[in-house]
Motif scaffolding. Sequence first.
Motif, PDB file in Angstrom:
ATOM      1  N   UNK A  14      47.658  29.180  51.554  1.00  0.00           N
ATOM      2  CA  UNK A  14      46.304  28.704  51.784  1.00  0.00           C
ATOM      3  C   UNK A  14      45.910  27.914  50.548  1.00  0.00           C
ATOM      4  N   UNK A  15      45.603  26.662  50.709  1.00  0.00           N
ATOM      5  CA  UNK A  15      45.224  25.812  49.591  1.00  0.00           C
ATOM      6  C   UNK A  15      43.716  25.940  49.382  1.00  0.00           C
ATOM      7  N   UNK A  16      43.329  26.346  48.164  1.00  0.00           N
ATOM      8  CA  UNK A  16      41.911  26.467  47.831  1.00  0.00           C
ATOM      9  C   UNK A  16      41.505  25.207  47.087  1.00  0.00           C
ATOM     10  N   UNK A  17      40.547  24.467  47.602  1.00  0.00           N
ATOM     11  CA  UNK A  17      40.147  23.199  46.977  1.00  0.00           C
ATOM     12  C   UNK A  17      39.579  23.410  45.564  1.00  0.00           C
ATOM     13  N   UNK A  18      39.811  22.448  44.658  1.00  0.00           N
ATOM     14  CA  UNK A  18      39.330  22.554  43.277  1.00  0.00           C
ATOM     15  C   UNK A  18      37.839  22.874  43.133  1.00  0.00           C
ATOM     16  N   UNK A  19      36.939  22.302  43.946  1.00  0.00           N
ATOM     17  CA  UNK A  19      35.517  22.658  43.771  1.00  0.00           C
ATOM     18  C   UNK A  19      35.244  24.149  44.006  1.00  0.00           C
ATOM     19  N   UNK A  20      35.977  24.760  44.938  1.00  0.00           N
ATOM     20  CA  UNK A  20      35.798  26.187  45.212  1.00  0.00           C
ATOM     21  C   UNK A  20      36.310  27.001  44.027  1.00  0.00           C
ATOM     22  N   UNK A  21      37.459  26.599  43.489  1.00  0.00           N
ATOM     23  CA  UNK A  21      37.995  27.285  42.317  1.00  0.00           C
ATOM     24  C   UNK A  21      37.017  27.203  41.149  1.00  0.00           C
ATOM     25  N   UNK A  22      36.438  26.041  40.933  1.00  0.00           N
ATOM     26  CA  UNK A  22      35.465  25.866  39.845  1.00  0.00           C
ATOM     27  C   UNK A  22      34.239  26.743  40.062  1.00  0.00           C
ATOM     28  N   UNK A  23      33.720  26.759  41.291  1.00  0.00           N
ATOM     29  CA  UNK A  23      32.530  27.566  41.598  1.00  0.00           C
ATOM     30  C   UNK A  23      32.773  29.051  41.335  1.00  0.00           C
ATOM     31  N   UNK A  24      33.996  29.515  41.580  1.00  0.00           N
ATOM     32  CA  UNK A  24      34.325  30.929  41.418  1.00  0.00           C
ATOM     33  C   UNK A  24      34.877  31.257  40.031  1.00  0.00           C
ATOM     34  N   UNK A  25      35.107  30.228  39.231  1.00  0.00           N
ATOM     35  CA  UNK A  25      35.667  30.457  37.904  1.00  0.00           C
ATOM     36  C   UNK A  25      37.122  30.899  37.961  1.00  0.00           C
ATOM     37  N   UNK A  26      37.861  30.401  38.949  1.00  0.00           N
ATOM     38  CA  UNK A  26      39.258  30.780  39.127  1.00  0.00           C
ATOM     39  C   UNK A  26      40.184  29.651  38.714  1.00  0.00           C
ATOM     40  N   UNK A  27      41.403  30.020  38.385  1.00  0.00           N
ATOM     41  CA  UNK A  27      42.420  29.037  38.038  1.00  0.00           C
ATOM     42  C   UNK A  27      43.781  29.594  38.447  1.00  0.00           C
ATOM     43  N   UNK A  28      44.794  28.774  38.324  1.00  0.00           N
ATOM     44  CA  UNK A  28      46.158  29.203  38.635  1.00  0.00           C
ATOM     45  C   UNK A  28      46.499  30.423  37.795  1.00  0.00           C
ATOM     46  N   UNK A  29      47.051  31.431  38.437  1.00  0.00           N
ATOM     47  CA  UNK A  29      47.455  32.636  37.737  1.00  0.00           C
ATOM     48  C   UNK A  29      46.468  33.788  37.850  1.00  0.00           C
ATOM     49  N   UNK A  30      45.243  33.522  38.300  1.00  0.00           N
ATOM     50  CA  UNK A  30      44.281  34.614  38.467  1.00  0.00           C
ATOM     51  C   UNK A  30      44.683  35.483  39.657  1.00  0.00           C
ATOM     52  N   UNK A  31      44.492  36.781  39.522  1.00  0.00           N
ATOM     53  CA  UNK A  31      44.838  37.724  40.588  1.00  0.00           C
ATOM     54  C   UNK A  31      43.673  37.867  41.561  1.00  0.00           C
TER      55      UNK A  31
END
Length: 83
Positions: A14-31
């Motif tokens: 499931x590809x999570x779009x960059x704006x969603x990752x930014x909003x949640x404070x997530x990045x590659x490697x987060x569990x």
Amino acid sequence: MEVVLRKMGNSTALIIPPPVLRDLGLAIGHALTLETTAQGGLLLTPKRKYVLADMIAACDRSAPPPADMADWDDLPPAGSEAW
């Protein structure tokens, strides 16, 4: 927002779009934890790292200690403890 499941090797991604990752404070490697709901949905929750200062700040310092903690104060040393 619509996302599409994709094949990656023998898995499905499931590809999570960059704006969603930014909003949640997530990045590659987060569990994350993944659960299913009774309504047939998915619940994806970031696993938060615990920070000692945050846990201490959440404590109620006016709360009395548990009753069994008093027993520890009355026990004799069992090894080479130095108090």
